[in-house]
Scaffold this active site. Sequence first.
Site, PDB file in Angstrom:
ATOM      1  N   GLU A  34       0.846  -1.210   0.000  1.00 30.88           N
ATOM      2  CA  GLU A  34       0.000   0.000   0.000  1.00 30.88           C
ATOM      3  C   GLU A  34       0.870   1.244   0.000  1.00 30.88           C
ATOM      4  O   GLU A  34       1.846   1.328   0.776  1.00 30.88           O
ATOM      5  CB  GLU A  34      -0.915  -0.028   1.229  1.00 30.88           C
ATOM      6  CG  GLU A  34      -2.236   0.681   1.019  1.00 30.88           C
ATOM      7  CD  GLU A  34      -3.129  -0.012  -0.023  1.00 30.88           C
ATOM      8  OE1 GLU A  34      -3.011   0.296  -1.225  1.00 30.88           O
ATOM      9  OE2 GLU A  34      -3.931  -0.866   0.387  1.00 30.88           O
ATOM     10  N   HIS A  35       0.507   2.166  -0.857  1.00 30.03           N
ATOM     11  CA  HIS A  35       1.266   3.408  -1.052  1.00 30.03           C
ATOM     12  C   HIS A  35       2.694   3.104  -1.514  1.00 30.03           C
ATOM     13  O   HIS A  35       3.636   3.800  -1.145  1.00 30.03           O
ATOM     14  CB  HIS A  35       1.266   4.286   0.217  1.00 30.03           C
ATOM     15  CG  HIS A  35      -0.045   4.992   0.422  1.00 30.03           C
ATOM     16  ND1 HIS A  35      -0.416   6.085  -0.318  1.00 30.03           N
ATOM     17  CD2 HIS A  35      -1.091   4.732   1.249  1.00 30.03           C
ATOM     18  CE1 HIS A  35      -1.622   6.492   0.064  1.00 30.03           C
ATOM     19  NE2 HIS A  35      -2.067   5.670   1.003  1.00 30.03           N
ATOM     20  N   GLY A 128     -15.677   6.586  -2.778  1.00 26.24           N
ATOM     21  CA  GLY A 128     -14.941   7.123  -1.627  1.00 26.24           C
ATOM     22  C   GLY A 128     -14.691   6.077  -0.564  1.00 26.24           C
ATOM     23  O   GLY A 128     -14.501   6.391   0.604  1.00 26.24           O
ATOM     24  N   ALA A 129     -14.710   4.806  -0.949  1.00 30.13           N
ATOM     25  CA  ALA A 129     -14.564   3.725   0.028  1.00 30.13           C
ATOM     26  C   ALA A 129     -13.230   3.000  -0.111  1.00 30.13           C
ATOM     27  O   ALA A 129     -12.998   1.982   0.518  1.00 30.13           O
ATOM     28  CB  ALA A 129     -15.713   2.730  -0.116  1.00 30.13           C
ATOM     29  N   LEU A 131     -12.088   1.500  -2.830  1.00 34.63           N
ATOM     30  CA  LEU A 131     -12.154   0.335  -3.724  1.00 34.63           C
ATOM     31  C   LEU A 131     -11.985   0.733  -5.191  1.00 34.63           C
ATOM     32  O   LEU A 131     -12.257  -0.047  -6.097  1.00 34.63           O
ATOM     33  CB  LEU A 131     -13.487  -0.408  -3.525  1.00 34.63           C
ATOM     34  CG  LEU A 131     -13.741  -0.952  -2.112  1.00 34.63           C
ATOM     35  CD1 LEU A 131     -15.106  -1.607  -2.036  1.00 34.63           C
ATOM     36  CD2 LEU A 131     -12.651  -1.939  -1.682  1.00 34.63           C
ATOM     37  N   SER A 132     -11.574   1.967  -5.431  1.00 35.70           N
ATOM     38  CA  SER A 132     -11.255   2.431  -6.789  1.00 35.70           C
ATOM     39  C   SER A 132     -12.450   2.512  -7.713  1.00 35.70           C
ATOM     40  O   SER A 132     -12.417   2.017  -8.849  1.00 35.70           O
ATOM     41  CB  SER A 132     -10.205   1.540  -7.454  1.00 35.70           C
ATOM     42  OG  SER A 132      -9.049   1.585  -6.730  1.00 35.70           O
ATOM     43  N   SER A 133     -13.512   3.144  -7.242  1.00 36.99           N
ATOM     44  CA  SER A 133     -14.660   3.324  -8.133  1.00 36.99           C
ATOM     45  C   SER A 133     -14.254   4.151  -9.348  1.00 36.99           C
ATOM     46  O   SER A 133     -14.711   3.884 -10.463  1.00 36.99           O
ATOM     47  CB  SER A 133     -15.827   3.979  -7.394  1.00 36.99           C
ATOM     48  OG  SER A 133     -15.452   5.235  -6.896  1.00 36.99           O
ATOM     49  N   GLU A 166      -6.251  10.352 -15.189  1.00 41.64           N
ATOM     50  CA  GLU A 166      -6.467  10.778 -13.808  1.00 41.64           C
ATOM     51  C   GLU A 166      -5.370  11.753 -13.356  1.00 41.64           C
ATOM     52  O   GLU A 166      -5.646  12.748 -12.692  1.00 41.64           O
ATOM     53  CB  GLU A 166      -6.540   9.550 -12.900  1.00 41.64           C
ATOM     54  CG  GLU A 166      -7.069   9.908 -11.550  1.00 41.64           C
ATOM     55  CD  GLU A 166      -7.892   8.817 -10.880  1.00 41.64           C
ATOM     56  OE1 GLU A 166      -8.469   7.949 -11.565  1.00 41.64           O
ATOM     57  OE2 GLU A 166      -7.963   8.862  -9.643  1.00 41.64           O
ATOM     58  N   ASP A 178      -4.595   0.894  -9.425  1.00 47.29           N
ATOM     59  CA  ASP A 178      -6.051   0.726  -9.509  1.00 47.29           C
ATOM     60  C   ASP A 178      -6.494   0.421 -10.939  1.00 47.29           C
ATOM     61  O   ASP A 178      -7.302  -0.476 -11.181  1.00 47.29           O
ATOM     62  CB  ASP A 178      -6.760   1.981  -8.996  1.00 47.29           C
ATOM     63  CG  ASP A 178      -6.335   2.338  -7.580  1.00 47.29           C
ATOM     64  OD1 ASP A 178      -5.724   1.481  -6.917  1.00 47.29           O
ATOM     65  OD2 ASP A 178      -6.613   3.464  -7.162  1.00 47.29           O
TER      66      ASP A 178
HETATM   67  C1  GLA Z   1      -4.957   5.049  -4.386  1.00 47.17           C
HETATM   68  C2  GLA Z   1      -4.176   5.289  -5.671  1.00 47.17           C
HETATM   69  C3  GLA Z   1      -3.255   4.098  -5.989  1.00 47.17           C
HETATM   70  C4  GLA Z   1      -2.393   3.739  -4.777  1.00 47.17           C
HETATM   71  C5  GLA Z   1      -3.244   3.609  -3.524  1.00 47.17           C
HETATM   72  C6  GLA Z   1      -2.415   3.398  -2.283  1.00 47.17           C
HETATM   73  O1  GLA Z   1      -5.847   3.988  -4.553  1.00 47.17           O
HETATM   74  O2  GLA Z   1      -5.055   5.498  -6.751  1.00 47.17           O
HETATM   75  O3  GLA Z   1      -2.467   4.401  -7.116  1.00 47.17           O
HETATM   76  O4  GLA Z   1      -1.356   4.659  -4.609  1.00 47.17           O
HETATM   77  O5  GLA Z   1      -4.059   4.759  -3.321  1.00 47.17           O
HETATM   78  O6  GLA Z   1      -1.728   2.198  -2.359  1.00 47.17           O
END
Ligand code: GLA
Length: 392
Positions: A34-35, A128-129, A131-133, A166, A178
């Site tokens: 993550e990140h 906004g949860a 989950l990459s909507s 984006e 994502d």
């Molecule tokens: C968001 C970003 C991703 C990633 C995550 C954290 O979802 O869109 O590219 O950086 O945060 O892992």
Amino acid sequence: MHPKDLVRQRFTARFGAPPARIALAPARVNLLGEHVDYNDGFVMPAAIDRATYVAFSPSGNEQSTLLAADFDDEAAFTPGSILSKSDVGGEPLPEWARYPAGVQWALQDAGLPVPGIQAVYASDVPRGAGLSSSASVEMAFAVAWQALGGWGLPPMRRASLGQKAENEYVGVKCGIMDQFASACGVADHLLLLDCRSLEWRALPIPPQVAIVIADTSVRRKLTASGYNERRQACEEAVAVLSRDLPGIRALRDVSIADFNRLCGGLPEAVEKRARHVVEEIDRSRRAAGLLERGDVAAFGRLMNACHASLRDLYEVSTPELDAMAAIAQGLPGCLGARLTGAGFGGCTVNLVQKTAAGAFAEDLAEGYARATGLTPEIYICRAADGARILAD
Ligand code: GLA
């Protein structure tokens, strides 16, 4: 009504004929890494069985007309008006329309034919949860335009163009994870992506475990500014560390030993952010082997360590996410629990023994409601295939 049926129905009502096709693109959940995508690290997401659906037909001219069924709002744009980033009437596009418009802009910029489209879209991905909507909207429109334009790009290339939309059109400096997961998802598999080389492979989800998503019901706030600040801290760390480590391009190139030796030269906040990244990249490097050996317990421990690090070092957690993760980690059958996605609100992801998953979901919902007074949404998800056109 399922969004697939909803978009078909709304399309026919709005445009007077059924849609030519329906495109869909899944959301994602990230298990580990993550990140780290914007630090050239390794990520391990899965596409999930929640998606954005786009019913579409060619418009027959250069104008695109979009109806967002979830917002009950409509927007129109042409290639020319997108370039000037305003709609045909000179009004700015509504927030939701910037994602499809950005995709059209990025595809055009890559020299691809992008015909005008009539489209209705809807989604069962909570917004906004974490989950990459938004990535699922981008990837659904990318496959719709691919079908209309008569070209074919590899899914990873569509993902990169979605990320560009984006980054450069919507203005969020996200990494590739994502869009990659939404474009390249493989049913019943996690995806292991090297965010530097963009090489990836699918790893079967061990049959004895379930992936449970727990939505705190608290939506993200201040994500873009918080996210961009974290990104900047990582860049600052690379700039400082490269005085002693001249070959490095990203935190991916810094070993834990080197980091420990040199971190004294970093401002305290930057050190915390960078330590999370360096250690998380190390965790995600180890994770694939654990999964392949079937050591789900050790994999789960890495997820727990990831949550602690996101909470204490990267500081992107919230009291609700911390409560959800802590309650989960104490329940029978839970192997690992942590916040997923950017943080600042949204969901946790849980790796749970399959036989315990039903009871786990119930107990977690009850425990979280008792601790916070909030009603969560908890569901066992299936890893799904990536963006595609639905068969008729
Ligand atoms: C968001 C970003 C991703 C990633 C995550 C954290 O979802 O869109 O590219 O950086 O945060 O892992």
